[in-house]
Design a protein around this motif. Structure first.
Motif, PDB file in Angstrom:
ATOM      1  N   MET A   1      -1.302   0.052 103.660  1.00 47.95           N
ATOM      2  CA  MET A   1       0.157   0.155 103.851  1.00 47.95           C
ATOM      3  C   MET A   1       0.433  -0.465 105.162  1.00 47.95           C
ATOM      4  O   MET A   1      -0.316  -0.429 106.072  1.00 47.95           O
ATOM      5  N   GLU A   2       1.585  -1.107 105.131  1.00 48.85           N
ATOM      6  CA  GLU A   2       2.002  -1.926 106.329  1.00 48.85           C
ATOM      7  C   GLU A   2       2.382  -0.925 107.542  1.00 48.85           C
ATOM      8  O   GLU A   2       2.897   0.017 107.414  1.00 48.85           O
ATOM      9  N   THR A   3       1.999  -1.321 108.751  1.00 45.71           N
ATOM     10  CA  THR A   3       2.145  -0.655 109.909  1.00 45.71           C
ATOM     11  C   THR A   3       3.343  -0.421 110.466  1.00 45.71           C
ATOM     12  O   THR A   3       4.217   0.442 110.738  1.00 45.71           O
ATOM     13  N   ARG A   4       4.282  -1.387 110.056  1.00 40.15           N
ATOM     14  CA  ARG A   4       5.848  -1.572 110.230  1.00 40.15           C
ATOM     15  C   ARG A   4       6.626  -0.548 109.506  1.00 40.15           C
ATOM     16  O   ARG A   4       7.402  -0.037 109.952  1.00 40.15           O
TER      17      ARG A   4
ATOM     18  N   LEU B   1       5.237   2.352 108.099  1.00 38.61           N
ATOM     19  CA  LEU B   1       4.787   3.489 108.604  1.00 38.61           C
ATOM     20  C   LEU B   1       5.486   4.010 109.829  1.00 38.61           C
ATOM     21  O   LEU B   1       5.942   5.201 110.064  1.00 38.61           O
ATOM     22  N   GLU B   2       5.857   2.948 110.819  1.00 41.68           N
ATOM     23  CA  GLU B   2       6.791   3.149 112.060  1.00 41.68           C
ATOM     24  C   GLU B   2       8.087   3.771 111.615  1.00 41.68           C
ATOM     25  O   GLU B   2       8.710   4.237 112.492  1.00 41.68           O
TER      26      GLU B   2
ATOM     27  N   HIS C   1       2.324  11.296 109.018  1.00 40.82           N
ATOM     28  CA  HIS C   1       1.206  10.970 109.530  1.00 40.82           C
ATOM     29  C   HIS C   1       0.566  10.316 108.060  1.00 40.82           C
ATOM     30  O   HIS C   1       0.293  11.007 106.968  1.00 40.82           O
ATOM     31  N   TYR C   2      -0.173   9.035 108.127  1.00 41.01           N
ATOM     32  CA  TYR C   2      -0.885   8.550 106.875  1.00 41.01           C
ATOM     33  C   TYR C   2      -2.413   9.049 106.725  1.00 41.01           C
ATOM     34  O   TYR C   2      -2.948   8.791 107.839  1.00 41.01           O
TER      35      TYR C   2
ATOM     36  N   ARG D   1      -5.381   7.928 105.000  1.00 39.79           N
ATOM     37  CA  ARG D   1      -5.908   6.634 104.386  1.00 39.79           C
ATOM     38  C   ARG D   1      -6.786   7.215 103.187  1.00 39.79           C
ATOM     39  O   ARG D   1      -6.930   6.845 102.120  1.00 39.79           O
TER      40      ARG D   1
END
Length: 64
Positions: free
Chosen positions: A1-4, A6-7, A19-20, A22
């Protein structure tokens, strides 16, 4: 998953942080105790698709 991604994602119910996880491929809302699945890299942010988190058993060595 892309960090952007998630933000900017928040819980659809309380608008709180997620909260991811994984390993489980889930986005966790600790406030609502829900885990939203991530399928093929796409978060499924529907309440009826989320699973309820079960409380963890206390550690016997931890004083209460």
């Amino acid at each position: 998953m892309e960090t952007r991604l998630l933000e900017i994602l928040v819980c659809p119910l309380c608008k709180g942080p997620l909260h991811y996880d994984r390993e489980q491929q889930e986005l966790i809302c600790r406030a609502d105790k829900l885990a939203f699945p991530v399928r093929d890299g796409i978060p499924v942010m529907l309440e009826n698709e989320a699973r309820e988190l079960t409380p963890t058993a206390p550690n016997p060595s931890t004083p209460i």
